[in-house]
Design a protein around this motif. Structure first.
Motif, short mmCIF file in Angstrom:
data_model
loop_
_atom_site.label_atom_id
_atom_site.label_comp_id
_atom_site.label_asym_id
_atom_site.label_seq_id
_atom_site.Cartn_x
_atom_site.Cartn_y
_atom_site.Cartn_z
N VAL A 63 -28.95 -90.46 32.82
CA VAL A 63 -29.51 -89.13 32.52
C VAL A 63 -28.90 -88.58 31.23
CG1 VAL A 63 -29.79 -86.77 33.36
CG2 VAL A 63 -29.89 -88.67 34.98
N GLU A 64 -27.59 -88.74 31.07
CA GLU A 64 -26.93 -88.25 29.86
C GLU A 64 -27.49 -88.93 28.61
OE1 GLU A 64 -22.83 -89.01 30.64
OE2 GLU A 64 -22.47 -86.99 31.44
N GLU A 65 -27.68 -90.24 28.72
CA GLU A 65 -28.22 -90.99 27.57
C GLU A 65 -29.62 -90.52 27.23
OE1 GLU A 65 -29.07 -95.62 26.18
OE2 GLU A 65 -28.07 -95.21 28.10
N ALA A 66 -30.45 -90.30 28.26
CA ALA A 66 -31.82 -89.84 28.02
C ALA A 66 -31.83 -88.43 27.44
CB ALA A 66 -32.61 -89.87 29.32
N ALA A 67 -30.90 -87.57 27.90
CA ALA A 67 -30.84 -86.19 27.42
C ALA A 67 -30.53 -86.11 25.94
CB ALA A 67 -29.81 -85.40 28.22
N GLY A 68 -29.73 -87.05 25.45
CA GLY A 68 -29.41 -87.09 24.03
C GLY A 68 -28.42 -86.04 23.58
N PHE A 76 -26.62 -74.58 20.53
CA PHE A 76 -27.98 -74.17 20.20
C PHE A 76 -28.72 -75.22 19.38
CE2 PHE A 76 -25.57 -70.17 20.65
CZ PHE A 76 -26.30 -69.59 21.67
N GLY A 77 -28.14 -76.42 19.29
CA GLY A 77 -28.74 -77.45 18.44
C GLY A 77 -30.00 -78.06 18.99
N THR A 78 -30.13 -78.13 20.32
CA THR A 78 -31.30 -78.73 20.96
C THR A 78 -31.78 -77.79 22.06
OG1 THR A 78 -30.33 -80.92 20.59
CG2 THR A 78 -32.24 -80.80 22.05
N SER A 79 -33.06 -77.50 22.08
CA SER A 79 -33.60 -76.56 23.07
C SER A 79 -33.64 -77.20 24.45
CB SER A 79 -35.01 -76.13 22.67
OG SER A 79 -35.91 -77.22 22.76
N SER A 80 -33.65 -76.35 25.47
CA SER A 80 -33.71 -76.83 26.86
C SER A 80 -34.98 -77.63 27.10
CB SER A 80 -33.65 -75.64 27.82
OG SER A 80 -32.42 -74.97 27.72
N SER A 81 -36.11 -77.16 26.55
CA SER A 81 -37.39 -77.86 26.77
C SER A 81 -37.39 -79.25 26.17
CB SER A 81 -38.54 -77.03 26.19
OG SER A 81 -38.35 -76.82 24.80
N THR A 82 -36.73 -79.40 25.02
CA THR A 82 -36.65 -80.73 24.39
C THR A 82 -35.83 -81.69 25.24
OG1 THR A 82 -36.85 -79.80 22.16
CG2 THR A 82 -35.88 -81.99 22.34
N THR A 97 -34.96 -79.93 34.93
CA THR A 97 -34.78 -78.53 34.59
C THR A 97 -33.40 -78.36 33.96
OG1 THR A 97 -36.15 -77.83 36.45
CG2 THR A 97 -34.77 -76.15 35.44
N VAL A 98 -33.38 -77.85 32.73
CA VAL A 98 -32.13 -77.68 31.99
C VAL A 98 -31.82 -76.19 31.88
CG1 VAL A 98 -30.95 -78.01 29.79
CG2 VAL A 98 -32.44 -79.81 30.69
N THR A 99 -30.61 -75.81 32.33
CA THR A 99 -30.18 -74.41 32.26
C THR A 99 -28.93 -74.33 31.40
OG1 THR A 99 -31.02 -74.05 34.50
CG2 THR A 99 -29.54 -72.39 33.61
N LYS A 100 -28.99 -73.48 30.37
CA LYS A 100 -27.85 -73.28 29.49
C LYS A 100 -27.17 -71.95 29.82
CE LYS A 100 -29.26 -75.92 25.40
NZ LYS A 100 -29.44 -75.84 23.94
N VAL A 106 -24.01 -76.59 30.12
CA VAL A 106 -25.38 -77.11 30.25
C VAL A 106 -25.50 -77.77 31.63
CG1 VAL A 106 -27.11 -78.71 29.35
CG2 VAL A 106 -25.58 -77.51 27.77
N HIS A 107 -26.45 -77.30 32.41
CA HIS A 107 -26.68 -77.89 33.74
C HIS A 107 -28.06 -78.55 33.77
CE1 HIS A 107 -26.51 -78.50 38.05
NE2 HIS A 107 -27.72 -77.98 38.15
#
Length: 257
Positions: A63-68, A76-82, A97-100, A106-107
């Motif tokens: 999951v971490e690898e896919a999240a990038g 703030f470098g990468t949006s939750s939707s991305t 679902t990504v919650t900052k 980051v969850h």
């Protein structure tokens, strides 16, 4: 005799006042830029923790690898939707679902496609079959075989993918009672299958009919003693005690077609 009224003469602002205002604006902008640079170079603007939950079949590292993203990246470098879109590219993930939470947290909540069965490979490895047709090797993972085992299926049988998708549409209690599913194709029903249940029933039906026949099947299992249930063009039931009679003979003939 009318009195003449004189308008007061407005004094134009001197050049010094304009210069002071411009200087203040420039100083404010420089101060804002300085604060921005300091903020984005400070630890408070970086990702400090990444938590992942909900996954069962894939590992945290996948999951971490896919999240990038990694700890130390810009918050703030990468949006939750991305990040969500990246994780959902994994074949087993139905939704992410990504919650900052500022600062730095980051969850990631992962929702995988449910497992609908397992398969034993020729090499003896257990593979999980998910409802979207994805297969996952279970070697090295903790799991309980609480879904049917698919036996005697060829690797590229298209009916196997169709079966997993149909199983995904059935109630969990129904597929939880299935212990083994094997293919028994015939000329009339190329997708015909035999299902053995944990409640000691033997069911003959077709993949294309399974969802439609499931409610009647549940009714038979709940009310009748163990036996053979045939659900094809016509539905028949025969208990083991009474023997299978014509129902068994007709199905065996069709099996040999």
């Amino acid at each position: 005799m009318e009195k003449t009224q004189f308008m007061p003469v407005l004094k134009e602002p001197g050049p010094g006042r304009k210069s002071n205002r411009k200087l203040l604006i420039v100083l404010f902008l420089l101060f804002a830029i300085l604060l921005t640079v300091l903020f984005f170079n400070s630890s408070i603007s970086k990702i400090s923790t990444i938590t992942i939950a909900g996954q069962q079949y894939i590992g945290v590292s996948e999951v971490e690898e896919a999240a990038g993203i990694v700890i130390g990246d810009a918050f703030f470098g990468t949006s939750s939707s991305t990040i969500e879109e990246r994780i959902e590219q994994l074949s087993s993930v139905a939704k992410a679902t990504v919650t900052k939470s500022f600062p730095g947290e980051v969850h990631i909540q992962v929702e995988e496609y449910p497992s609908v069965g397992y398969e034993l490979s020729a090499s003896g490895q257990i593979t999980a079959l998910l409802s979207n047709g994805t297969t996952l090797a279970m070697q090295g993972r903790d799991f309980v075989v609480d879904k049917p085992v698919l036996s005697k299926w060829t690797e590229n049988d298209p009916n196997k993918v169709k079966l997993t998708k149909v199983l995904g549409e059935l109630p969990p209690a129904t597929i939880g009672d299935f212990s083994e599913i094997i293919p028994i194709p015939s000329a009339s029903y190329p997708d015909r299958i035999k299902i053995y249940t944990r409640t000691q029933f033997e069911i003959i039906t077709a993949i294309s009919l399974l969802k439609e026949k499931a409610p009647q099947l549940n009714a038979v299992i709940e009310r009748q003693p163990p036996g053979r249930v045939t659900m094809l063009l016509a539905d028949t039931y025969a208990s083991y005690e009474s023997g299978f009679g014509e129902s068994e003979d007709s199905n065996e003939k069709e099996k040999g077609e």
